[in-house]
Write a protein that holds these residues in place. Structure first.
Motif: not given
Length: 473
Positions: A359-366
């Motif tokens: 979720t952190v990785t996804e959030g950083n991309r966003a």
């Protein structure tokens, strides 16, 4: 509920169904307050705090009892060697354990009974055992007759012929496999009156008496370290059921913290005290480390493993703070279904952490793509998950570091000085004066300041004491 837990007694994964609907009753064997707490001591506190938080999140009213063993052979010996009263020695280290739990954001228990405050309940339990023919008194001692309980050994898997209690045979024991409920008075030792003479309680008797006093004759879960399975928990189970109580319906045991493959203990001399470790890492980072492995597995300590956990936690923290800086205040949201499924499978923290970091990785991309709504949703989910794990960056005893709080004039002054340096660096970069830009960055790095370049400008974070302040230029 869909929670399943591994029961030591039945050696199988079982669905958790509370004895009383809507209420979970849990007893955790707490500290024997003989000295400074080390990270091996507090692992059970962290592991079963997660269980408690997950049950609370399911809407249950959790009655959580964690005892204090404040009378014990080791306490008496160490206090005597130090020339201090036994009760003062015990009280000193009880406070040390309380402080360690508090700093690691372990929720306070519903009640924290001391053994010395429950002598009456222990006398009553011994009388019930004598009446049931499971115990005998001789020469001021009281012993449990192991052969009177046919189910002895079921919890630990020990065969009766192989049992060794780890205590002296005792001149009044009928069988060396019997264990001591009450120790007759000895010169210079504290003692309490009983119908069988003055003396003090045995370790096993204490926990049975306190558990039933606060949770009743039967309760849901008994927790503790795997080193307690035998003889302590085996003997608790035997004496409580021998007296006619149902006692614990499920037994949970956490693995050790090890060094070089050996259990961390004072006798091995490989102790890492909580105060000492917290001079190297922040409390939330130590908690993340101690809670990162599955509770039933061994946690092999090394400096590199600890620092890996620190780095992993700071990535989580940095993401939530970055969203807070760029998008706005991050509220607690909902955790993903995969996170819940992981915890419902015997508190599967490693799988839960995989969901969290994903979720952190996804959030950083966003966030880098300028998709602020998606980034905010991820950050809200991260706060929900870290809250269950007890390491929410904006919550707990470290909440003064969180969003929307005033960290004080010292931090404000530091921010002003660092922003000035970052503005100098920004101007140098615009003028392609790379020497000056690098000099500023190196100077900040030497002072323990980490600089991260983002589309919104450079961000800074403290490194030496952890990222406990953050700013944007």
């Amino acid at each position: 509920m869909t929670l399943h837990l591994y029961d030591t007694e039945t050696r199988e994964l079982r669905p958790f169904a509370p004895l009383v609907p809507g209420v979970a009753s849990i007893y955790l064997c707490g500290a024997t307050v003989q000295g400074e707490p080390h990270i091996g001591h507090v692992r059970s506190g962290v592991a079963f705090d997660l269980l408690r938080r997950w049950l609370l999140a399911q809407g249950l009213d959790v009655h959580f009892i964690r005892n204090v063993t404040d009378i014990d052979d080791k306490i008496l010996r160490k206090a005597d060697e130090a020339g201090r009263p036994w009760w003062e020695w015990a009280a000193t280290y009880e406070r040390a354990f309380t402080d360690a739990y508090r700093r690691l954001n372990v929720l306070p228990p519903s009640a924290e009974p001391r053994a010395t405050g429950h002598i009456t309940q222990m006398v009553e339990l011994m009388q019930r055992l004598l009446d049931a023919g499971c115990a005998y008194a001789q020469g001021g001692d009281v012993y449990f007759d192991v052969r009177s309980f046919p189910d002895y050994g079921r919890l630990s898997g020990h065969r009766l012929e192989d049992v060794h209690q780890g205590e002296s045979a005792g001149e009044h024991k009928r069988d060396p496999r019997d264990f001591t409920l009450w120790k007759a008075e000895k010169p210079g030792e504290p003692s309490w009156p009983t119908p069988w003479g003055r003396g003090r309680p045995g370790w096993h008797l204490e926990c049975s008496a306190m558990a039933t006093a606060y949770l009743g004759a039967s309760f849901d879960i008994h927790c503790g370290g795997m080193d307690l399975v035998f003889p302590h928990h085996e003997n608790e189970r035997a004496q409580s059921r021998g007296a006619g109580d149902g006692f614990a319906r499920t037994w949970l045991h956490n693995g050790w913290v090890t060094m070089g493959g050996e259990k961390m203990s004072k006798s091995l001399g490989n102790v890492l005290s909580i105060p000492n470790v917290l001079t190297q890492v922040r409390p939330q980072e130590l908690r993340y480390y101690l809670g990162s492995a599955h509770y039933r597995s061994m946690l092999e300590y090394s400096e590199s493993a600890l620092q890996d956990a620190v780095a992993a936690y700071r990535k989580i923290e940095a993401f939530v703070r970055r969203v807070d800086d760029r998008v706005g205040s991050v509220e607690v949201g909902a955790w993903p279904p995969e996170f819940a499924a992981a915890l419902d499978d015997d508190l599967g923290v490693p799988a839960a952490l995989a969901v969290l970091h994903g979720t952190v990785t996804e959030g950083n991309r966003a966030l880098e793509a300028g998709e602020h709504a998606a980034a905010a949703a991820c950050a809200a989910a991260v706060r929900a998950m870290t809250g269950i794990l007890g390491v929410d960056p904006f919550d707990g005893p470290w909440s003064a570091d969180g969003a929307g709080t005033d960290a004080g004039p010292a931090t404000a002054a530091l921010d002003s000085l660092i922003v000035e340096q970052l503005e100098m660096r920004t101007r140098a970069r615009a003028e392609k004066d790379w020497a000056v830009a690098d000099e500023v960055r190196d100077r900040l790095a030497a002072a323990g300041i980490e600089v991260t370049d983002t589309p919104e400008g450079p961000e800074w974070a403290l490194r030496s004491d952890g990222a406990d302040s953050r700013g944007v230029s």
